[in-house]
Design an enzyme around this catalytic site. Structure first.
Site, PDB file in Angstrom:
ATOM      1  N   GLY A 197       0.790  -1.229   0.000  1.00  0.00           N
ATOM      2  CA  GLY A 197       0.000   0.000   0.000  1.00  0.00           C
ATOM      3  C   GLY A 197       0.820   1.275   0.000  1.00  0.00           C
ATOM      4  O   GLY A 197       0.307   2.339   0.336  1.00  0.00           O
ATOM      5  N   GLU A 233       5.106  -5.993   1.663  1.00  0.00           N
ATOM      6  CA  GLU A 233       4.703  -6.614   0.397  1.00  0.00           C
ATOM      7  C   GLU A 233       4.041  -5.598  -0.528  1.00  0.00           C
ATOM      8  O   GLU A 233       2.860  -5.702  -0.837  1.00  0.00           O
ATOM      9  CB  GLU A 233       3.775  -7.805   0.663  1.00  0.00           C
ATOM     10  CG  GLU A 233       2.647  -7.509   1.641  1.00  0.00           C
ATOM     11  CD  GLU A 233       1.752  -8.707   1.921  1.00  0.00           C
ATOM     12  OE1 GLU A 233       2.180  -9.853   1.716  1.00  0.00           O
ATOM     13  OE2 GLU A 233       0.605  -8.461   2.339  1.00  0.00           O
ATOM     14  N   ARG A 275       2.008  -1.977  -6.216  1.00  0.00           N
ATOM     15  CA  ARG A 275       1.954  -0.810  -7.092  1.00  0.00           C
ATOM     16  C   ARG A 275       3.253  -0.006  -7.088  1.00  0.00           C
ATOM     17  O   ARG A 275       3.763   0.354  -8.156  1.00  0.00           O
ATOM     18  CB  ARG A 275       0.794   0.089  -6.637  1.00  0.00           C
ATOM     19  CG  ARG A 275       0.455   1.202  -7.600  1.00  0.00           C
ATOM     20  CD  ARG A 275      -0.601   2.147  -7.001  1.00  0.00           C
ATOM     21  NE  ARG A 275      -1.824   1.479  -6.613  1.00  0.00           N
ATOM     22  CZ  ARG A 275      -2.857   1.271  -7.424  1.00  0.00           C
ATOM     23  NH1 ARG A 275      -2.806   1.676  -8.673  1.00  0.00           N
ATOM     24  NH2 ARG A 275      -3.938   0.652  -6.975  1.00  0.00           N
ATOM     25  N   CYS A 332     -17.713   2.438 -26.640  1.00  0.00           N
ATOM     26  CA  CYS A 332     -18.953   3.197 -26.738  1.00  0.00           C
ATOM     27  C   CYS A 332     -19.550   3.388 -25.357  1.00  0.00           C
ATOM     28  O   CYS A 332     -20.652   2.918 -25.069  1.00  0.00           O
ATOM     29  CB  CYS A 332     -19.927   2.479 -27.659  1.00  0.00           C
ATOM     30  SG  CYS A 332     -19.199   2.182 -29.265  1.00  0.00           S
ATOM     31  N   TYR A 345      -1.527  -2.721 -12.023  1.00  0.00           N
ATOM     32  CA  TYR A 345      -2.994  -2.695 -12.075  1.00  0.00           C
ATOM     33  C   TYR A 345      -3.473  -2.075 -13.395  1.00  0.00           C
ATOM     34  O   TYR A 345      -4.378  -1.248 -13.405  1.00  0.00           O
ATOM     35  CB  TYR A 345      -3.578  -1.933 -10.879  1.00  0.00           C
ATOM     36  CG  TYR A 345      -3.155  -2.487  -9.538  1.00  0.00           C
ATOM     37  CD1 TYR A 345      -3.728  -3.662  -9.050  1.00  0.00           C
ATOM     38  CD2 TYR A 345      -2.173  -1.873  -8.766  1.00  0.00           C
ATOM     39  CE1 TYR A 345      -3.338  -4.190  -7.820  1.00  0.00           C
ATOM     40  CE2 TYR A 345      -1.772  -2.392  -7.546  1.00  0.00           C
ATOM     41  CZ  TYR A 345      -2.357  -3.545  -7.077  1.00  0.00           C
ATOM     42  OH  TYR A 345      -1.969  -4.066  -5.869  1.00  0.00           O
TER      43      TYR A 345
HETATM   44  C1  PLP Z   1      -3.064  -5.774  -2.922  1.00  0.00           C
HETATM   45  C2  PLP Z   1      -2.295  -6.227  -1.755  1.00  0.00           C
HETATM   46  C3  PLP Z   1      -0.976  -5.808  -1.576  1.00  0.00           C
HETATM   47  C4  PLP Z   1      -0.302  -4.808  -2.480  1.00  0.00           C
HETATM   48  O1  PLP Z   1      -0.901  -3.573  -2.403  1.00  0.00           O
HETATM   49  P1  PLP Z   1      -0.255  -2.317  -3.219  1.00  0.00           P
HETATM   50  O2  PLP Z   1      -1.198  -1.200  -2.938  1.00  0.00           O
HETATM   51  O3  PLP Z   1      -0.224  -2.709  -4.643  1.00  0.00           O
HETATM   52  O4  PLP Z   1       1.101  -2.091  -2.663  1.00  0.00           O
HETATM   53  C5  PLP Z   1      -0.279  -6.323  -0.516  1.00  0.00           C
HETATM   54  N1  PLP Z   1      -0.845  -7.214   0.335  1.00  0.00           N
HETATM   55  C6  PLP Z   1      -2.110  -7.638   0.206  1.00  0.00           C
HETATM   56  C7  PLP Z   1      -2.673  -8.596   1.155  1.00  0.00           C
HETATM   57  C8  PLP Z   1      -2.881  -7.162  -0.852  1.00  0.00           C
HETATM   58  O5  PLP Z   1      -4.149  -7.567  -0.980  1.00  0.00           O
END
Ligand code: PLP
Length: 416
Positions: free
Chosen positions: A250, A286, A289, A364, A394
């Site tokens: 995130g 983890e 993005r 469209c 994404y």
């Molecule tokens: C989607 C997700 C991520 C990655 O989120 P990003 O916003 O792409 O960094 C990490 N862990 C879990 C459990 C997720 O569902």
């Protein structure tokens, strides 16, 4: 804060421009990935983190095989959230550790993941534990599962005296409420409980939380501190050794300002301090993005420019059925224009003349908009090329490819 390492601020490379300039119109649209830039970016992110922090890549952001492979040198493993991702990532980077998450694991997925021997299992419900235990009971005794309990913690990202931004702690299908995590911990640690006979094979290693996306480094650090604190107290209450805490992904990506990147240097420094306060567990992050968004471009050309009730619209080949990101997030996808001066036709060349234009796709539906009323489109002409940046995460993989049956884009992977 400016970063000393330019790879932390990736930007358009000449290689991408040259490549797109050399494509025939019918080879557009195309996703163009700069794998050398991706490798440099991931290596810079890795270098900004303390050694005791493991970096996993969330495969759902972009599971393209060349992308997964390019990341292998800098990541410790991959987070997968379905049986499909598990099989694909295992086949693409066979030696890589995998963390297996996701709120709706089917019995078949659970079986095959146990047999595949994933590195970490993110348990999302109490029933999932029971299913896991049932599968393990019927498997050879060497089969073990190392569990992180995914918890939906109410935490605040109100760092730096700003107004607290509450995250987690809201109703969602993800993870366990804190008191259910408490109950699962009892189940996993009680030698006389139902899982007692499996204690050496169904092992509680720690806690996982992924509570929000789009957080700045300061916000991420505030959240990580609260997750680690909560996990440490859980371990103390139940007297189990807390081996690791995964504080999720995130990390913010700002589509309004491609240069306002996540501050990995400050994040790494903050995590080092957090580890000093908690010398026990290893930390894992983890991101998805923030690792791959910058390494991909969606390149296309302008098919037509029209004035509609006073506003200019540039219609491009392709659209949100290839790059759904701006439609799902409601943002304007940043872009650069690659002018094409040749105009072989006898009729007048339609061009943007109002100083701004909306870049729309071929679908469209009025929702097929990649960028709204953009001044960067001033003077844009039919047959000019447009390179949408920040299309590496994404993008294609979340888009509704078959809607309207337009051709699929090309995929190009530049390397070196
Ligand atoms: C989607 C997700 C991520 C990655 O989120 P990003 O916003 O792409 O960094 C990490 N862990 C879990 C459990 C997720 O569902």
């Amino acid at each position: 804060m400016t970063d000393p390492d330019p790879a932390l601020e990736p930007s358009m490379t000449d290689a991408v421009r040259r490549h797109v300039a050399g494509l025939a119109p019918d080879a557009l649209p195309a996703f163009v990935y700069d794998l050398a830039a991706l490798r440099a970016h991931a290596a810079a992110v890795r270098a900004a983190l303390p050694e005791r922090v493991e970096l996993y890549y969330a495969a759902k952001a972009n599971p393209d095989a060349p992308v997964l492979t390019a990341l292998r040198g800098s990541v410790d493993g991959y987070e997968v959230s379905s049986g499909g991702e598990l099989a694909h990532v295992r086949a693409t980077v066979p030696d890589a550790p995998l963390a297996f998450g996701g709120p709706g694991k089917t019995p078949a997925e659970i079986l095959s993941a146990v047999d595949a021997g994933v590195h970490r299992w993110h348990v999302e419900s109490e029933q999932e534990l029971h299913r896991l235990a049932a599968v393990l009971t019927g498997r050879r005794p060497e089969a073990v599962v190392d569990v992180l309990l995914r918890v939906n913690l109410p935490v605040g990202a109100g760092a730096l005296d700003t107004v607290a931004l509450a995250m987690g702690g809201r109703p969602t299908p993800f993870g366990l409420d804190p008191e259910r995590a408490e109950a699962c911990t009892r189940l996993l640690t009680d030698p006389l409980g139902p899982f007692g006979p499996l204690r050496r094979r169904l092992r509680l290693r720690g806690v996982h939380a992924h509570l929000a996306s789009g957080l700045t480094a300061a916000e991420q650090l505030a959240v990580a501190g609260q997750i680690v604190g909560w996990a440490s107290r859980l371990a103390e209450r139940h007297a189990f050794p807390l081996a690791e805490v995964n504080v999720g992904g995130g990390m913010a990506v700002d589509y309004e300002d491609p240069r306002a990147h996540f501050d990995w240097t400050a994040f790494g420094e903050g995590l080092a301090k957090l580890l000093d306060r908690h010398p026990g567990p290893a930390l894992r992050i983890e991101p998805g993005r923030a690792l791959t968004a910058y390494c991909g471009w969606y390149a296309t050309e302008v098919l037509d420019v029209k004035r509609s009730h006073g506003e200019d619209f540039a219609v491009v080949r392709g659209g949100t059925h290839h790059l759904r990101t701006p439609a799902t997030r409601g943002h304007d996808q940043p872009f650069d224009v690659l002018p094409v001066d040749a105009w072989p036709h006898a009729w007048p060349r339609p061009a943007v003349a109002t100083g701004r234009a909306t870049l729309a796709g071929q679908l469209c539906t009025p929702k097929d908009v990649l960028a709204r009323a953009s001044t960067a489109a001033d003077g844009l002409r039919t047959a000019d090329r447009v390179l949408f940046s920040m299309a590496g995460a994404y993008g294609w993989n979340i888009s509704h490819h078959d809607f309207l049956m337009h051709p699929r884009p090309g995929f190009h992977y530049l390397d070196g």
